[in-house]
Design a protein around this motif. Sequence first.
Motif, PDB file in Angstrom:
ATOM      1  N   ASN A 147       1.778 -17.667  -1.473  1.00 29.88           N
ATOM      2  CA  ASN A 147       0.668 -16.642  -1.991  1.00 29.88           C
ATOM      3  C   ASN A 147       1.408 -14.981  -1.592  1.00 29.88           C
ATOM      4  OD1 ASN A 147      -0.688 -18.461  -3.435  1.00 29.88           O
ATOM      5  ND2 ASN A 147      -1.968 -18.708  -1.466  1.00 29.88           N
ATOM      6  N   GLY A 148       2.334 -14.865  -1.046  1.00 29.48           N
ATOM      7  CA  GLY A 148       2.983 -13.574  -0.858  1.00 29.48           C
ATOM      8  C   GLY A 148       2.134 -13.362   0.730  1.00 29.48           C
ATOM      9  N   GLN A 149       2.368 -12.253   1.109  1.00 31.30           N
ATOM     10  CA  GLN A 149       1.830 -11.769   2.405  1.00 31.30           C
ATOM     11  C   GLN A 149       1.199 -10.398   2.367  1.00 31.30           C
ATOM     12  OE1 GLN A 149       0.276 -12.308   4.955  1.00 31.30           O
ATOM     13  NE2 GLN A 149       1.683 -13.265   6.359  1.00 31.30           N
ATOM     14  N   GLU A 150      -0.096 -10.290   2.780  1.00 36.46           N
ATOM     15  CA  GLU A 150      -0.595  -8.928   2.558  1.00 36.46           C
ATOM     16  C   GLU A 150      -0.682  -8.407   3.920  1.00 36.46           C
ATOM     17  OE1 GLU A 150      -4.904  -8.975   0.816  1.00 36.46           O
ATOM     18  OE2 GLU A 150      -3.903 -10.260  -0.548  1.00 36.46           O
ATOM     19  N   CYS A 151      -1.135  -8.928   5.105  1.00 32.66           N
ATOM     20  CA  CYS A 151      -1.110  -8.556   6.388  1.00 32.66           C
ATOM     21  C   CYS A 151      -1.491 -10.071   7.434  1.00 32.66           C
ATOM     22  CB  CYS A 151      -2.285  -7.702   6.752  1.00 32.66           C
ATOM     23  SG  CYS A 151      -2.375  -6.865   8.473  1.00 32.66           S
ATOM     24  N   GLY A 152      -0.345 -10.135   8.116  1.00 26.38           N
ATOM     25  CA  GLY A 152      -0.379 -11.225   9.083  1.00 26.38           C
ATOM     26  C   GLY A 152       1.185 -11.752   9.388  1.00 26.38           C
ATOM     27  N   PRO A 182       8.862 -13.393  10.999  1.00 25.43           N
ATOM     28  CA  PRO A 182       8.443 -12.610  10.090  1.00 25.43           C
ATOM     29  C   PRO A 182       7.011 -12.143  10.267  1.00 25.43           C
ATOM     30  CG  PRO A 182       8.415 -14.394   8.880  1.00 25.43           C
ATOM     31  CD  PRO A 182       8.968 -14.580  10.353  1.00 25.43           C
ATOM     32  N   ASP A 183       6.608 -10.697  10.432  1.00 25.22           N
ATOM     33  CA  ASP A 183       5.199 -10.284  10.238  1.00 25.22           C
ATOM     34  C   ASP A 183       5.273  -9.029   9.485  1.00 25.22           C
ATOM     35  OD1 ASP A 183       2.614  -9.815  11.380  1.00 25.22           O
ATOM     36  OD2 ASP A 183       3.405  -9.179  13.364  1.00 25.22           O
ATOM     37  N   LYS A 184       3.995  -8.751   8.950  1.00 24.80           N
ATOM     38  CA  LYS A 184       3.688  -7.755   8.096  1.00 24.80           C
ATOM     39  C   LYS A 184       2.385  -7.309   8.027  1.00 24.80           C
ATOM     40  CE  LYS A 184       3.048  -6.320   3.274  1.00 24.80           C
ATOM     41  NZ  LYS A 184       3.023  -6.730   1.835  1.00 24.80           N
ATOM     42  N   CYS A 185       2.457  -5.961   7.809  1.00 23.38           N
ATOM     43  CA  CYS A 185       0.914  -5.331   7.785  1.00 23.38           C
ATOM     44  C   CYS A 185       1.109  -4.013   6.887  1.00 23.38           C
ATOM     45  CB  CYS A 185      -0.074  -5.300   8.873  1.00 23.38           C
ATOM     46  SG  CYS A 185      -1.952  -5.225   8.637  1.00 23.38           S
ATOM     47  N   GLY A 186       0.394  -3.948   5.908  1.00 25.70           N
ATOM     48  CA  GLY A 186       0.556  -2.689   4.884  1.00 25.70           C
ATOM     49  C   GLY A 186       2.148  -2.583   4.462  1.00 25.70           C
ATOM     50  N   ASN A 187       2.770  -1.296   4.866  1.00 29.23           N
ATOM     51  CA  ASN A 187       4.189  -1.289   4.581  1.00 29.23           C
ATOM     52  C   ASN A 187       5.076  -1.586   5.440  1.00 29.23           C
ATOM     53  OD1 ASN A 187       3.560  -0.598   1.631  1.00 29.23           O
ATOM     54  ND2 ASN A 187       2.973   1.541   2.358  1.00 29.23           N
ATOM     55  N   ASP A 188       4.564  -1.985   7.029  1.00 34.05           N
ATOM     56  CA  ASP A 188       5.167  -1.969   7.903  1.00 34.05           C
ATOM     57  C   ASP A 188       5.718  -3.789   7.851  1.00 34.05           C
ATOM     58  OD1 ASP A 188       6.530  -1.951  10.366  1.00 34.05           O
ATOM     59  OD2 ASP A 188       4.553  -2.006  11.582  1.00 34.05           O
ATOM     60  N   ASP A 218      11.196  -6.102   2.659  1.00 34.57           N
ATOM     61  CA  ASP A 218      10.100  -6.268   2.094  1.00 34.57           C
ATOM     62  C   ASP A 218      10.240  -7.526   1.107  1.00 34.57           C
ATOM     63  OD1 ASP A 218      12.223  -4.824   1.039  1.00 34.57           O
ATOM     64  OD2 ASP A 218      10.843  -3.739  -0.288  1.00 34.57           O
ATOM     65  N   GLU A 219      11.385  -7.596   0.388  1.00 33.79           N
ATOM     66  CA  GLU A 219      11.379  -8.802  -0.511  1.00 33.79           C
ATOM     67  C   GLU A 219      11.078 -10.234   0.131  1.00 33.79           C
ATOM     68  OE1 GLU A 219      14.999 -10.882  -3.407  1.00 33.79           O
ATOM     69  OE2 GLU A 219      15.450  -9.106  -2.044  1.00 33.79           O
ATOM     70  N   TYR A 220      11.440 -10.280   1.368  1.00 29.74           N
ATOM     71  CA  TYR A 220      11.216 -11.588   1.945  1.00 29.74           C
ATOM     72  C   TYR A 220       9.668 -12.055   2.010  1.00 29.74           C
ATOM     73  CZ  TYR A 220      15.986 -10.730   3.786  1.00 29.74           C
ATOM     74  OH  TYR A 220      17.173 -10.680   3.898  1.00 29.74           O
ATOM     75  N   PHE A 221       8.918 -10.845   1.930  1.00 34.35           N
ATOM     76  CA  PHE A 221       7.431 -11.183   1.955  1.00 34.35           C
ATOM     77  C   PHE A 221       6.565 -11.249   0.607  1.00 34.35           C
ATOM     78  CE2 PHE A 221       8.633  -9.085   5.976  1.00 34.35           C
ATOM     79  CZ  PHE A 221       7.771  -9.778   7.041  1.00 34.35           C
ATOM     80  N   SER A 222       7.584 -10.727  -0.281  1.00 35.06           N
ATOM     81  CA  SER A 222       6.942 -10.806  -1.841  1.00 35.06           C
ATOM     82  C   SER A 222       7.447 -11.806  -2.571  1.00 35.06           C
ATOM     83  CB  SER A 222       7.047  -9.242  -2.111  1.00 35.06           C
ATOM     84  OG  SER A 222       8.366  -9.125  -2.145  1.00 35.06           O
ATOM     85  N   ASP A 223       8.409 -12.047  -2.699  1.00 32.25           N
ATOM     86  CA  ASP A 223       9.169 -13.149  -3.704  1.00 32.25           C
ATOM     87  C   ASP A 223       8.430 -14.593  -3.712  1.00 32.25           C
ATOM     88  OD1 ASP A 223      10.319 -14.340  -1.351  1.00 32.25           O
ATOM     89  OD2 ASP A 223      12.476 -13.669  -1.923  1.00 32.25           O
TER      90      ASP A 223
END
Length: 598
Positions: A147-152, A182-188, A218-223
Amino acid sequence: MRTSKMKISLALVSCVLLVCVVNAEDAVVEEVTDSSSEKAASAIEKVQYVSPEPDGDVYLAEHFDNPEAIGTKWVKSQAKKEGTDESLAKYDGLWAIEPASKEPIPGDLGLVMKSKAKHAAISALLEKPFHFTDKPLIVQYDVTLQNGQECGGAYLKLLQYDKEMRLSQFTDKTPYTIMFGPDKCGNDHKLHFIFQHKNPKNESFEEKHAKKPSTKLDEYFSDKKPHLYRLQVYPDNTFDVSVDYKIINKGSLLEDMVPPVNPPSEIDDPEDRMPSDWDEREKIPDPAAVKPEDWDEDAPEQVIDENAVKPSGWLEDEEIMIPDPTAVMPDDWDEEMDGTWEAPLIENPACESAPGCGKWTPPMMPNPEFKGKWRAPLIDNPNYRGKWRPKKIPNPEYYFDPNPFHMSSIGAVGIEVWSMSDNILFDNVIVTDEKDVADQWAAATFDIKRELVDSDGIPWQEKIRKWLNRKENTIMMYLVWMSLPITLYVWYLRNRLVEEKKAQAAAAAAKKSDALTPDDEAIEAEADVEGSGEEEQEEMEAEEEETAPLIEAKKSFKSICEQGLEIDMVPNYSIVDVKKDGRYSKRQYRQVKIKLIF
């Protein structure tokens, strides 16, 4: 004339091809993709997936194809986070072993974190502890953010070996050796590689973070596709991190970690203080400078323009804003409660055609006498001593660890994350010290899934778009397009040569039947001397002039085409007897063959 026609023809053909390309692209966009799901289903049926077995030495190899693994091999945490509100402290995120939600391969299951906005933790013991001696550490797994990744995060923790380890009490405070993933929150967007370094002086642990890679993540978190993450740490204190076999970060444990593994040998003396007479000012106001007598600091910056004249037609008796004459007091307005009703103000329509309304005042203008506050000019400071810095002293915390690769032994693999996205699928975790084993494991697991996604599982329209988005393919298409005019020109010359060959055949047939041909009429205008050397010389020169454009076309075409395409000009001469006034003379004809050699 013929050249002009050729240019017009080339332009028309180019336009037609361009329209065809645009129409083809539109057709791709408008193509109904209902059949893509059928193709994907057919492709999935063809996939032959078998739960893999590692071929070599491994410390853990988990494909998650056994639904009973949770509760036996993989243990969910029953602990609580310390220092957190009671309602959030529990590790109550849900875990399940199930197939992918999209294009699942029969028999291929994964570990899925089902919850969002909840803490979740699960772990498994290694088959044997990994000790950092003389072999590399290779950690590899694949993640699908369905489901993609928003923050986590979606990272692994390699937990420190402890004989008394209780996996059911796994928390964020459990000692770990390496955190990777991998780890993401916002644009980080991050791809962590963190290891715990043991201070040889006081035996405390400190996190050392690999410098952030320059590659965009960013592509790894959204595709929403599966991605293979691999960390390799070597006994020579180097490391590399790759995604889908592409190395995106590498470096040295000694030089490329933050903070550095080894502290500086010297530090600023915390007790040192700047002397009271130390002057750090490079420039100072000139003490000898004096304000000029005519310098008026009180003069205003702007003054009234005395020469201004009120514009003609200015309506001083008109207000800029007037009450709306069409406004009506609302029926429910109570003047005792709401006060006196006043109509809302609108712009005065009488001012629309006038240069202005209301009382006219002269405009302001810059004051030519304005100089502002006087300040003395700056000069070099004769007492300047530079920027003060405290003196250096030996660092009491200094140590030098020449081999940070010798980390704490690893006893288990854990996933301890919090995410605002659910259905994060972890799969095909392997810990080994042999790259070939990791490659074989990925080929039997990740490669099958990714091949399905990148080929049969994706509509052909999307493949075309991806192909065209690649820079090298765009360049190739550009070269092909630029070579098109030369190709059409060569094709045009070939047609001309075919016509000449037909004319030659007709002339030969006329010779046999003694018929008079157009060439015979041309010959009558020439001096008829059989075997004339002068006539043959003129004909050879004419042949060279006619062949020159072909040679130039060949050179231009070969310079543009870089794929081994070339043209071979093969001249072929034939001698034909031509009858004139009852006598025969020999005439030479030219044939040129064009070969396209691949």
